[in-house]
Scaffold this motif. Structure first.
Motif, PDB file in Angstrom:
ATOM      1  N   ASN A   4       0.808  -1.215   0.000  1.00  0.00           N
ATOM      2  CA  ASN A   4       0.000   0.000   0.000  1.00  0.00           C
ATOM      3  C   ASN A   4       0.844   1.268   0.000  1.00  0.00           C
ATOM      4  OD1 ASN A   4      -2.344  -1.466   0.052  1.00  0.00           O
ATOM      5  ND2 ASN A   4      -2.404  -1.554   2.263  1.00  0.00           N
ATOM      6  N   LYS A   5       2.114   1.137   0.320  1.00  0.00           N
ATOM      7  CA  LYS A   5       2.980   2.304   0.392  1.00  0.00           C
ATOM      8  C   LYS A   5       3.643   2.527  -0.965  1.00  0.00           C
ATOM      9  CE  LYS A   5       2.522   3.123   4.790  1.00  0.00           C
ATOM     10  NZ  LYS A   5       2.017   4.321   5.345  1.00  0.00           N
ATOM     11  N   CYS A   6       3.679   3.785  -1.386  1.00  0.00           N
ATOM     12  CA  CYS A   6       4.346   4.137  -2.631  1.00  0.00           C
ATOM     13  C   CYS A   6       5.816   4.384  -2.359  1.00  0.00           C
ATOM     14  CB  CYS A   6       3.720   5.392  -3.229  1.00  0.00           C
ATOM     15  SG  CYS A   6       2.035   5.144  -3.782  1.00  0.00           S
ATOM     16  N   ALA A  24      -5.971  12.756  -4.404  1.00  0.00           N
ATOM     17  CA  ALA A  24      -5.591  11.406  -3.998  1.00  0.00           C
ATOM     18  C   ALA A  24      -4.422  11.453  -3.013  1.00  0.00           C
ATOM     19  CB  ALA A  24      -5.230  10.565  -5.212  1.00  0.00           C
ATOM     20  N   LYS A  27      -5.796  12.504   0.324  1.00  0.00           N
ATOM     21  CA  LYS A  27      -6.665  11.475   0.879  1.00  0.00           C
ATOM     22  C   LYS A  27      -5.834  10.419   1.613  1.00  0.00           C
ATOM     23  CE  LYS A  27     -10.533   8.554  -0.426  1.00  0.00           C
ATOM     24  NZ  LYS A  27     -11.380   8.095  -1.505  1.00  0.00           N
ATOM     25  N   ARG A  28      -4.622  10.128   1.110  1.00  0.00           N
ATOM     26  CA  ARG A  28      -3.765   9.113   1.703  1.00  0.00           C
ATOM     27  C   ARG A  28      -2.776   9.684   2.714  1.00  0.00           C
ATOM     28  NH1 ARG A  28      -0.622   6.458  -2.566  1.00  0.00           N
ATOM     29  NH2 ARG A  28       0.286   5.517  -0.733  1.00  0.00           N
ATOM     30  N   ASP A  30      -0.967  11.346   6.026  1.00  0.00           N
ATOM     31  CA  ASP A  30      -1.168  11.214   7.464  1.00  0.00           C
ATOM     32  C   ASP A  30      -1.840  12.470   7.998  1.00  0.00           C
ATOM     33  OD1 ASP A  30       0.039   8.743   7.546  1.00  0.00           O
ATOM     34  OD2 ASP A  30       2.014   9.533   8.041  1.00  0.00           O
ATOM     35  N   ARG A  40      -6.324   5.837  11.377  1.00  0.00           N
ATOM     36  CA  ARG A  40      -7.458   5.614  10.486  1.00  0.00           C
ATOM     37  C   ARG A  40      -7.930   4.185  10.600  1.00  0.00           C
ATOM     38  NH1 ARG A  40      -6.260   9.067   5.151  1.00  0.00           N
ATOM     39  NH2 ARG A  40      -5.103  10.711   6.156  1.00  0.00           N
TER      40      ARG A  40
END
Length: 93
Positions: A4-6, A24, A27-28, A30, A40
Motif C-alpha cells: 500500500n505504500k508508494c 488522492a 486522501k492518503r 497522514d 485511520r
C-alpha cells in the motif's frame, strides 16, 4: 515492503519538478491533531474476540452461513444466549 505504500524516493532535484499534490495525495496523507497522529480505519474493539478452530456439523454451519453476512456474530450470540440457561457440562458427548 507494504504494497500500500508508494516509493517515496524523489527522482527530481528542482522543487519546480515536484509532482502535483492531487486530491488522492491528500486522501492518503497522514493526519495530525496537534502532534498526535490520528489513526485511520476501524477503531479498536472494547472486547477482543479470540480466534479459534472449531469443528461443526455441516448442516449447522450451512444454516448460519445461509443467514448471510454476520453469521459468525449471530453464532456467537446464539451460544451466549444458550449459556444464560445452561452450562457446558449439561451436554454429554
Amino acid at each position: 515492503m507494504n504494497a500500500n505504500k508508494c516509493n517515496t524516493e524523489a527522482a527530481w532535484v528542482d522543487p519546480d519538478d515536484a509532482p502535483e499534490l492531487t486530491d488522492a495525495f491528500f486522501k492518503r496523507a497522514d493526519e495530525f491533531n496537534g502532534t498526535r497522529l490520528v489513526r485511520r480505519g476501524r477503531p479498536k474493539a472494547d472486547v477482543v474476540r479470540e480466534r479459534i478452530t472449531i469443528r461443526l456439523e455441516p448442516d449447522v454451519l450451512a444454516q448460519f452461513k445461509a443467514s448471510g453476512p454476520g453469521w459468525q456474530t449471530r453464532m456467537n450470540a446464539a451460544l451466549a444466549d444458550w449459556l444464560k440457561t445452561h452450562t457446558p457440562g449439561d451436554l454429554k458427548a
